[in-house]
Motif scaffolding. Structure first.
Motif, PDB file in Angstrom:
ATOM      1  N   MET A 152       2.324   7.486  10.838  1.00  0.00           N
ATOM      2  CA  MET A 152       1.908   7.587   9.454  1.00  0.00           C
ATOM      3  C   MET A 152       0.397   7.498   9.460  1.00  0.00           C
ATOM      4  O   MET A 152      -0.182   6.595  10.073  1.00  0.00           O
ATOM      5  N   PRO A 205       4.255  -2.000   8.184  1.00  0.00           N
ATOM      6  CA  PRO A 205       3.475  -0.784   7.937  1.00  0.00           C
ATOM      7  C   PRO A 205       4.192   0.493   8.351  1.00  0.00           C
ATOM      8  O   PRO A 205       5.287   0.458   8.915  1.00  0.00           O
ATOM      9  N   ASN A 206       3.553   1.623   8.053  1.00  0.00           N
ATOM     10  CA  ASN A 206       3.986   2.952   8.510  1.00  0.00           C
ATOM     11  C   ASN A 206       5.432   3.231   8.117  1.00  0.00           C
ATOM     12  O   ASN A 206       6.233   3.652   8.927  1.00  0.00           O
ATOM     13  N   LYS A 207       5.758   2.981   6.855  1.00  0.00           N
ATOM     14  CA  LYS A 207       7.149   3.010   6.443  1.00  0.00           C
ATOM     15  C   LYS A 207       7.446   4.218   5.563  1.00  0.00           C
ATOM     16  O   LYS A 207       6.712   4.534   4.634  1.00  0.00           O
ATOM     17  N   ILE A 208       8.566   4.851   5.856  1.00  0.00           N
ATOM     18  CA  ILE A 208       9.115   5.925   5.031  1.00  0.00           C
ATOM     19  C   ILE A 208      10.420   5.395   4.467  1.00  0.00           C
ATOM     20  O   ILE A 208      11.295   4.983   5.229  1.00  0.00           O
ATOM     21  N   SER A 264       0.874  -1.170   0.000  1.00  0.00           N
ATOM     22  CA  SER A 264       0.000   0.000   0.000  1.00  0.00           C
ATOM     23  C   SER A 264       0.906   1.213   0.000  1.00  0.00           C
ATOM     24  O   SER A 264       1.308   1.690   1.047  1.00  0.00           O
ATOM     25  N   GLU A 265       1.223   1.703  -1.174  1.00  0.00           N
ATOM     26  CA  GLU A 265       2.321   2.661  -1.313  1.00  0.00           C
ATOM     27  C   GLU A 265       1.950   3.822  -2.205  1.00  0.00           C
ATOM     28  O   GLU A 265       1.277   3.656  -3.216  1.00  0.00           O
ATOM     29  N   VAL A 266       2.414   5.012  -1.817  1.00  0.00           N
ATOM     30  CA  VAL A 266       2.439   6.156  -2.718  1.00  0.00           C
ATOM     31  C   VAL A 266       3.879   6.654  -2.754  1.00  0.00           C
ATOM     32  O   VAL A 266       4.578   6.606  -1.740  1.00  0.00           O
ATOM     33  N   LEU A 278       7.565   3.274  11.397  1.00  0.00           N
ATOM     34  CA  LEU A 278       7.249   4.004  12.633  1.00  0.00           C
ATOM     35  C   LEU A 278       6.488   3.122  13.617  1.00  0.00           C
ATOM     36  O   LEU A 278       5.538   2.428  13.240  1.00  0.00           O
ATOM     37  N   LEU A 307       7.032   9.381  -4.759  1.00  0.00           N
ATOM     38  CA  LEU A 307       7.485  10.434  -5.662  1.00  0.00           C
ATOM     39  C   LEU A 307       8.902  10.092  -6.075  1.00  0.00           C
ATOM     40  O   LEU A 307       9.719   9.727  -5.238  1.00  0.00           O
ATOM     41  N   SER A 322      -3.947   3.497   3.934  1.00  0.00           N
ATOM     42  CA  SER A 322      -2.764   3.595   3.078  1.00  0.00           C
ATOM     43  C   SER A 322      -1.482   3.460   3.886  1.00  0.00           C
ATOM     44  O   SER A 322      -0.420   3.184   3.331  1.00  0.00           O
ATOM     45  N   ASP A 323      -1.555   3.620   5.205  1.00  0.00           N
ATOM     46  CA  ASP A 323      -0.352   3.522   6.036  1.00  0.00           C
ATOM     47  C   ASP A 323       0.057   2.076   6.297  1.00  0.00           C
ATOM     48  O   ASP A 323       1.228   1.764   6.471  1.00  0.00           O
ATOM     49  N   ASP A 324      -0.921   1.170   6.329  1.00  0.00           N
ATOM     50  CA  ASP A 324      -0.621  -0.230   6.635  1.00  0.00           C
ATOM     51  C   ASP A 324      -1.369  -1.210   5.726  1.00  0.00           C
ATOM     52  O   ASP A 324      -1.260  -2.422   5.910  1.00  0.00           O
ATOM     53  N   VAL A 329      -4.801   7.651  -3.027  1.00  0.00           N
ATOM     54  CA  VAL A 329      -3.886   7.255  -1.958  1.00  0.00           C
ATOM     55  C   VAL A 329      -3.425   8.553  -1.310  1.00  0.00           C
ATOM     56  O   VAL A 329      -2.826   9.410  -1.969  1.00  0.00           O
ATOM     57  N   LEU A 372       6.082   6.115   0.727  1.00  0.00           N
ATOM     58  CA  LEU A 372       5.325   6.160   1.973  1.00  0.00           C
ATOM     59  C   LEU A 372       4.312   5.025   1.987  1.00  0.00           C
ATOM     60  O   LEU A 372       3.631   4.785   0.994  1.00  0.00           O
ATOM     61  N   GLY A 373       4.214   4.322   3.134  1.00  0.00           N
ATOM     62  CA  GLY A 373       3.149   3.331   3.285  1.00  0.00           C
ATOM     63  C   GLY A 373       3.642   2.006   3.808  1.00  0.00           C
ATOM     64  O   GLY A 373       4.417   1.939   4.759  1.00  0.00           O
ATOM     65  N   ASN A 374       3.188   0.961   3.152  1.00  0.00           N
ATOM     66  CA  ASN A 374       3.387  -0.392   3.623  1.00  0.00           C
ATOM     67  C   ASN A 374       3.917  -1.225   2.465  1.00  0.00           C
ATOM     68  O   ASN A 374       3.253  -1.340   1.433  1.00  0.00           O
TER      69      ASN A 374
END
Lengths: 300, 300, 300
Positions: B27, A128-131, A71-73, A149, A75, B58-60, B10, A84-86
């Motif tokens: 996130m 999850p919650n990954k940068i 689950s990612e967006v 995170l 740039l 979208s975070d997880d 997203v 950003l995301g999972n």
């Protein structure tokens, strides 16, 4: 208005499985998935992208569907890529996944010995919650770092992941590192293609508070001849230094027949030998696992 | 044979949130969604349409996926539109949503003070079992009424929703009304665009059996300059007449940079101040909330 | 890179239902679904295909979404078709489904009396872990056999399914058989089209350990006139030989107006009469069911 690519994999085998002394015939899902992804050109070399991926049971249609596989967006541009995301740890793609060539590290013949303290406790659900930040390719070399995170007000621990890949023609090298609290793992991988042969392997070193240290390695070979592929791989996890009798071996021999680039029929035999204190694949100490499988994988 | 549009959003932020005295870095999903919709021309001005929309984290990647955001089949023509299924109250789109311009009324900076007795008790899940009729546009004026069936043999109460929208060039007006049993709310909204400025606001009046009456209003302004947008909005919910110290304020300042029509990078700071008897956003009486957020929204 | 067809059905009615002596007005989902399917030409007459299908509640968007309606990968060619995964019994398509013409055997007017011991206990969720083989069409005749693996180490029972279809111009015949352990059913179906009339029917014989034997039949007729269709069907399940007063009747009269090939508006009245020992449709012995329904079905 939209340019979404719908993709997926249906990967189903019929297997004769043996767990300890009990045998059964099952239909087995091998990480079947469906996903949606797209890239938007923002001009000036900048791009925005997204990817959403759900797993499902191809044997019974089981779900529920969610995007816990990815689950990612993101740039991206000349500066690299910000995500950003999972999503799956890149340290895994750079090592264990890279050399698991015979069936994409899915199903009962997937690598049972690779262990990432950030990832595996969640049954290899993506973290999850990954940068994450990935460098641009510098002469075949890329580096990616990620933090997951913990989202707690007190007491949580972030997960960290680092991966490097270097491709030099027939030789491809990779390395992965991950850590959460004081549990960590380091992996090093090489793969070499000579004509119809591909040889690969990785070495993994784990270091944890409770179980101590562990060495784990795998060797994998593929021989491709027209539409046919012969595969052989062997892995050995030495004992955790603080856990008695906790070593294990796994080996798999496989044959793939590529009906097309998207579709293959295949068969394999895989075996996990657990010592009395090891529970790889079976979650039961000292219980071995083996399976003979025949199946079809179709990508769409 | 089919003409389905696959669409979605997203929308992910990294936020420093403060709940009462506790801070954490998270996130945050901002109402990410994926949907399927289509329209079929039946000839003679008649059309059939459907829309199915699922939310996800979208975070997880969390789910499970279902179409509780929207699940609709409709017929439309010169007579207007008849809608069946599950969809967001039009009274909300006509009021609170219309002026929540900085981030589509999603995530932690969404309007915490707007309250619809038919809808909010379900955490703003769309209201099911709904039959709605929308008039055709009459010189920029449309009206829509809906009933949500209670489906009980005895004792249930239907939910009712009414919305009006009137667009006159730069000035756009809206009104919404909803009622279930003796709990009801009325909202009135105006928005005006002058050059690069857009100003909007709504006033809401609630009237309920237990908590009594409440006044709630919001003002929102946007200044657009090229790809940049500056946003400021302020809302105040006065006390429920029967609940002591139950007033609250919310304000948000935001900056959006539109990388394209589909993609923006953005930041905002938002704050909810709850009096001792109010629990907006935090679900804990007297506990305040604030967040500083940076993120990306990508539509597809 | 991919050629996936996205398809589905949104089928929603508003109904006045009577269960025993209690009446209520509901919005009813009629087996709404969304799916993904594709076929890849492998050359030499060989094809690979997949189909993934999820049901959902069109009245409230309820899920969770999963592919329990269908989750299949297959290979086909001159030899016929080999199917792996989870899919609806062909014995059902060959009999009860074939003559349920007025609303695709969905919703409250679906065939409440057809009973398959392999399938119905799972509320007509498709049967998982299935390996099926379908013959090529031999002058209009096809045969398909399937086994559903029990996947137990001891004690489980496989489910078996057999279906035959024979199309001779206006006359179409079908037969279905299924068995699990010593519970079995056999169905025989015929359908005949004469001008604007279609007449069909099936006979089903059940034989089970506990409840004994049962005879069940259904007759269905359709009269098509331009965009209009008139439907009438009647079914009767005689008593289970070991269950007192367990017979039931069901009849439905329906009218469909086809707005296009994909979209219809329709109405029906349906009634199930249960004797004191029968609980068809209502799951309550001796309690009858009836419904008057108006709705829209939209395929995409």
């Amino acid at each position: 208005q939209s340019s979404v690519t719908l993709y997926g994999r249906v990967n189903t085998t019929v297997e004769r499985q043996k767990i300890g002394d009990d045998s059964r015939t099952v239909m087995q899902n091998n990480s079947s998935r469906i996903g949606f992804k797209g890239v938007e050109d923002l001009g000036g070399g900048l791009k925005a992208g997204f990817q959403l991926e759900a797993g499902f049971g191809s044997d019974d249609g089981s779900g529920p569907l969610n995007f816990s596989r990815q689950s990612e967006v993101n740039l991206s541009g000349g500066f690299g890529m910000l995500r950003l995301g999972n999503f799956t740890p890149e340290s895994y793609f750079a090592t264990a996944d890279y050399v698991s060539m015979h069936n994409h590290d899915t199903g009962t013949s997937s690598d049972a010995l690779y262990y990432d303290p950030v990832w595996t406790p969640l049954q290899r659900a993506a973290v999850p919650n990954k940068i994450a930040y990935r460098t641009p390719s510098l002469g075949g070399f890329t580096l990616e770092g990620a933090v997951s995170l913990h989202e707690q007000t007190t007491g949580g621990k972030n997960g960290y992941d680092l991966a490097a890949n270097y491709n030099m023609g027939p030789l491809a090298l990779g390395a992965g590192y991950s850590q959460i609290d004081s549990d960590k793992q380091l992996g090093l991988r090489a793969a070499y293609t000579i004509g119809q042969f591909t040889l690969g392997g990785y070495y993994q070193r784990n270091d944890e508070d409770l179980r101590g240290t562990r060495n784990n390695f795998r060797l994998a070979g593929m021989y491709a001849m027209g539409a046919s592929e012969l595969h052989l791989n062997f892995g050995r996890a030495a004992k955790w230094s603080n856990v008695a009798d906790s070593s294990a071996n796994q080996w798999t021999v496989g044959y793939n027949y590529n009906l097309s680039k998207r579709t293959k029929a295949y068969a394999f035999y895989t075996k996990v030998d657990n010592k009395a204190g090891a529970a790889y694949m079976t979650d039961a100490a000292g219980v071995d696992f083996s399976s003979f499988a025949v199946g079809v994988r179709h990508n769409f």
